[in-house]
Motif scaffolding. Structure first.
Motif, PDB file in Angstrom:
ATOM      1  N   LEU A  48      11.832 -31.113  -2.221  1.00  0.00           N
ATOM      2  CA  LEU A  48      11.186 -30.027  -2.948  1.00  0.00           C
ATOM      3  C   LEU A  48      11.691 -29.976  -4.382  1.00  0.00           C
ATOM      4  N   ASP A  49      10.829 -29.527  -5.299  1.00  0.00           N
ATOM      5  CA  ASP A  49      11.289 -29.353  -6.677  1.00  0.00           C
ATOM      6  C   ASP A  49      12.151 -28.095  -6.766  1.00  0.00           C
ATOM      7  N   MET A  50      12.723 -27.890  -7.940  1.00  0.00           N
ATOM      8  CA  MET A  50      13.717 -26.816  -8.098  1.00  0.00           C
ATOM      9  C   MET A  50      13.157 -25.439  -7.739  1.00  0.00           C
ATOM     10  N   ARG A  51      11.951 -25.158  -8.197  1.00  0.00           N
ATOM     11  CA  ARG A  51      11.356 -23.843  -7.920  1.00  0.00           C
ATOM     12  C   ARG A  51      11.184 -23.623  -6.432  1.00  0.00           C
ATOM     13  N   HIS A  52      10.629 -24.619  -5.740  1.00  0.00           N
ATOM     14  CA  HIS A  52      10.375 -24.455  -4.314  1.00  0.00           C
ATOM     15  C   HIS A  52      11.665 -24.454  -3.502  1.00  0.00           C
ATOM     16  N   GLN A  53      12.692 -25.147  -3.984  1.00  0.00           N
ATOM     17  CA  GLN A  53      13.995 -25.066  -3.331  1.00  0.00           C
ATOM     18  C   GLN A  53      14.506 -23.629  -3.342  1.00  0.00           C
ATOM     19  N   ILE A  54      14.420 -22.991  -4.502  1.00  0.00           N
ATOM     20  CA  ILE A  54      14.896 -21.611  -4.631  1.00  0.00           C
ATOM     21  C   ILE A  54      14.060 -20.668  -3.776  1.00  0.00           C
ATOM     22  N   GLU A  55      12.744 -20.894  -3.722  1.00  0.00           N
ATOM     23  CA  GLU A  55      11.887 -20.057  -2.884  1.00  0.00           C
ATOM     24  C   GLU A  55      12.313 -20.122  -1.422  1.00  0.00           C
ATOM     25  N   VAL A  56      12.567 -21.333  -0.933  1.00  0.00           N
ATOM     26  CA  VAL A  56      12.967 -21.497   0.465  1.00  0.00           C
ATOM     27  C   VAL A  56      14.325 -20.848   0.715  1.00  0.00           C
ATOM     28  N   LEU A  57      15.280 -21.072  -0.184  1.00  0.00           N
ATOM     29  CA  LEU A  57      16.605 -20.466  -0.018  1.00  0.00           C
ATOM     30  C   LEU A  57      16.523 -18.944  -0.029  1.00  0.00           C
ATOM     31  N   ASN A  58      15.691 -18.396  -0.893  1.00  0.00           N
ATOM     32  CA  ASN A  58      15.541 -16.936  -0.951  1.00  0.00           C
ATOM     33  C   ASN A  58      14.949 -16.381   0.335  1.00  0.00           C
ATOM     34  N   ILE A  59      13.980 -17.105   0.920  1.00  0.00           N
ATOM     35  CA  ILE A  59      13.390 -16.675   2.195  1.00  0.00           C
ATOM     36  C   ILE A  59      14.458 -16.652   3.283  1.00  0.00           C
ATOM     37  N   LEU A  60      15.254 -17.712   3.352  1.00  0.00           N
ATOM     38  CA  LEU A  60      16.297 -17.785   4.384  1.00  0.00           C
ATOM     39  C   LEU A  60      17.337 -16.684   4.193  1.00  0.00           C
ATOM     40  N   GLU A  61      17.732 -16.470   2.955  1.00  0.00           N
ATOM     41  CA  GLU A  61      18.716 -15.414   2.686  1.00  0.00           C
ATOM     42  C   GLU A  61      18.159 -14.048   3.056  1.00  0.00           C
ATOM     43  N   ASN A  62      16.893 -13.803   2.738  1.00  0.00           N
ATOM     44  CA  ASN A  62      16.275 -12.528   3.063  1.00  0.00           C
ATOM     45  C   ASN A  62      16.151 -12.328   4.571  1.00  0.00           C
ATOM     46  N   LEU A  63      15.817 -13.406   5.294  1.00  0.00           N
ATOM     47  CA  LEU A  63      15.748 -13.324   6.756  1.00  0.00           C
ATOM     48  C   LEU A  63      17.083 -12.922   7.355  1.00  0.00           C
ATOM     49  N   ASN A  64      18.139 -13.482   6.807  1.00  0.00           N
ATOM     50  CA  ASN A  64      19.467 -13.160   7.315  1.00  0.00           C
ATOM     51  C   ASN A  64      19.867 -11.725   6.965  1.00  0.00           C
ATOM     52  N   ARG A  65      19.638 -11.344   5.733  1.00  0.00           N
ATOM     53  CA  ARG A  65      20.111 -10.033   5.284  1.00  0.00           C
ATOM     54  C   ARG A  65      19.296  -8.884   5.867  1.00  0.00           C
ATOM     55  N   THR A  66      17.980  -9.075   6.012  1.00  0.00           N
ATOM     56  CA  THR A  66      17.137  -7.966   6.465  1.00  0.00           C
ATOM     57  C   THR A  66      16.835  -8.016   7.959  1.00  0.00           C
TER      58      THR A  66
ATOM     59  N   ASN B  15      25.923 -26.631  -3.940  1.00  0.00           N
ATOM     60  CA  ASN B  15      25.648 -25.380  -4.643  1.00  0.00           C
ATOM     61  C   ASN B  15      24.617 -24.526  -3.913  1.00  0.00           C
ATOM     62  N   HIS B  16      23.722 -25.170  -3.156  1.00  0.00           N
ATOM     63  CA  HIS B  16      22.809 -24.399  -2.314  1.00  0.00           C
ATOM     64  C   HIS B  16      23.585 -23.703  -1.195  1.00  0.00           C
ATOM     65  N   ALA B  17      24.535 -24.412  -0.628  1.00  0.00           N
ATOM     66  CA  ALA B  17      25.387 -23.798   0.392  1.00  0.00           C
ATOM     67  C   ALA B  17      26.155 -22.625  -0.200  1.00  0.00           C
ATOM     68  N   ALA B  18      26.682 -22.829  -1.409  1.00  0.00           N
ATOM     69  CA  ALA B  18      27.458 -21.772  -2.067  1.00  0.00           C
ATOM     70  C   ALA B  18      26.596 -20.548  -2.359  1.00  0.00           C
ATOM     71  N   LYS B  19      25.312 -20.781  -2.615  1.00  0.00           N
ATOM     72  CA  LYS B  19      24.412 -19.683  -2.986  1.00  0.00           C
ATOM     73  C   LYS B  19      24.187 -18.704  -1.851  1.00  0.00           C
ATOM     74  N   ILE B  20      23.992 -19.212  -0.625  1.00  0.00           N
ATOM     75  CA  ILE B  20      23.571 -18.279   0.428  1.00  0.00           C
ATOM     76  C   ILE B  20      24.453 -18.276   1.670  1.00  0.00           C
ATOM     77  N   ALA B  21      25.321 -19.263   1.851  1.00  0.00           N
ATOM     78  CA  ALA B  21      26.056 -19.354   3.122  1.00  0.00           C
ATOM     79  C   ALA B  21      27.236 -18.388   3.169  1.00  0.00           C
ATOM     80  N   ASP B  22      27.440 -17.813   4.343  1.00  0.00           N
ATOM     81  CA  ASP B  22      28.640 -17.001   4.591  1.00  0.00           C
ATOM     82  C   ASP B  22      29.806 -17.884   5.018  1.00  0.00           C
ATOM     83  N   HIS B  23      29.462 -18.996   5.675  1.00  0.00           N
ATOM     84  CA  HIS B  23      30.486 -19.886   6.214  1.00  0.00           C
ATOM     85  C   HIS B  23      30.025 -21.323   6.012  1.00  0.00           C
ATOM     86  N   ILE B  24      30.932 -22.173   5.521  1.00  0.00           N
ATOM     87  CA  ILE B  24      30.604 -23.575   5.265  1.00  0.00           C
ATOM     88  C   ILE B  24      31.522 -24.448   6.111  1.00  0.00           C
ATOM     89  N   ILE B  25      30.919 -25.408   6.826  1.00  0.00           N
ATOM     90  CA  ILE B  25      31.680 -26.375   7.620  1.00  0.00           C
ATOM     91  C   ILE B  25      31.466 -27.752   6.997  1.00  0.00           C
TER      92      ILE B  25
END
Length: 262
Positions: free
Chosen positions: A170-188, A201-211
Motif C-alpha cells: 500500500l502507498d503511504m496514505r493507504h497504510q495510514i488509513e489501515v493503521l488508523n482503522i485498526l487502532e480505532n477498532l482496538n480503542r473503541t 515505525n508502524h508498530a511504534a505508532k499503534i502497538a501496545d506490545h511489541i515482540i
C-alpha cells in the motif's frame, strides 16, 4: 473473554527449525505487533497461533485447551486471520466478500439472518466501506481492497483479529488509513489485534506490545519505548540508525542510516 497463549512452541520444516521454544501470552484488548527481518519466523508464528500451522512440539492454548482440539468453526468464532495478499474473484462485490465472514456463524441452511446483516453493516461501517458495498473488487484501489478484507474478517465477530503485514504493497496514505482503522477498532471496540508488521515505525505508532523475533526465537519484547532503542533495532534488523522524537506526541521513531555488518 477467551485467552490465548503458547508454551514451548516449536516449528520444524524439512528438518529445519523455524521457531524454537516460544512462550507467548496474547494480551487481551491490546495491539501486539510481531516484528523481525524477513525469514525470522514471525508469519509462521502468527499462522501457528491461529491454528493454520500445526506445531512440531509445544502447544497453543485457547482457554487452557489445545487450540487444535477445537473445530475450525469453533476457532473461527473466536479469531479471524487476514493473510498476506488474500484473493477472491474480482467480480465479487465488497458486500458479497464481507458476507463470507459470516460463514462460521450461519445456520445449517446457510441463509443470512437479520443478525448476519447487522454484523455485515457494522463491519462495512467501521472500515468506512458502506458507500462502496456494491463496488466490484476489480474497481477498488489497493487500500480499499484491504479495508474490504478487514471488513470480512470483522464480520466474523471474533474477539481476536490476526493480520499478516496488513500495510504491505500500500502507498503511504493507504497504510495510514489501515493503521488508523485498526487502532480505532482496538480503542473503541476493545478488539484484540495481533499483527505481523514490516515497518518498525508502524508498530511504534499503534502497538501496545511489541515482540521481536530473530532466527525463530524471541529476541526481546516490551512496549514501544522499550523496543525502540538503537542497539535493539540493530540486533533485530541489522540496520544502524537514530531514535528521534515525534514532535507531536514525543513518541520515538526510528530513522535508518546504514546496514550493519556486525
Amino acid at each position: 473473554m477467551s485467552e490465548i497463549y503458547c508454551e514451548n512452541l516449536c516449528i520444524t520444516y524439512s528438518q529445519k527449525e523455524i521457531l524454537h521454544n516460544l512462550n507467548i501470552k496474547i494480551r487481551k484488548n491490546k495491539i501486539t505487533a510481531l516484528v523481525g527481518s524477513n525469514g525470522s519466523g514471525k508469519s509462521t508464528l502468527l499462522k501457528t497461533i491461529a491454528r493454520i500451522v500445526m506445531p512440531s512440539s509445544g502447544s497453543v492454548y485457547l482457554d487452557g485447551k489445545s487450540i487444535h482440539r477445537y473445530s475450525s468453526q469453533e476457532v473461527a468464532k473466536i479469531l479471524a486471520i487476514l493473510p498476506q495478499s488474500p484473493e477472491a474473484p474480482q467480480e465479487f462485490t465488497v458486500e458479497r466478500l464481507v458476507q463470507y465472514g459470516r460463514f462460521p456463524r450461519q445456520s445449517f441452511f446457510g441463509s443470512l439472518s437479520p443478525k448476519d446483516y447487522k454484523a455485515i453493516d457494522w463491519a462495512l461501517e467501521v472500515t468506512d466501506m458502506q458507500d462502496l458495498r456494491k463496488k466490484r473488487l476489480s474497481d477498488l484501489s489497493g487500500g480499499q481492497k484491504q479495508r474490504a478484507w478487514i471488513a470480512m474478517a470483522l464480520a466474523q465477530e471474533g474477539e481476536y483479529l490476526f493480520l499478516d503485514e496488513p500495510t504491505t504493497y500500500l502507498d503511504m496514505r493507504h497504510q495510514i488509513e489501515v493503521l488508523n482503522i485498526l487502532e480505532n477498532l482496538n480503542r473503541t471496540q476493545k478488539k484484540t489485534i495481533v499483527m505481523v508488521v514490516h515497518d518498525i515505525n508502524h508498530a511504534a505508532k499503534i502497538a501496545d506490545h511489541i515482540i521481536a523475533i530473530k532466527n525463530g526465537r524471541i529476541l526481546t519484547e516490551g512496549n514501544t519505548k522499550q523496543i525502540l532503542d538503537e542497539k535493539i533495532i540493530e540486533d533485530i534488523f541489522g540496520v544502524k540508525g537514530l531514535i528521534i522524537s515525534n514532535r507531536i506526541d514525543n513518541t520515538p521513531l526510528f530513522f535508518p542510516l546504514e546496514v550493519s555488518y556486525v
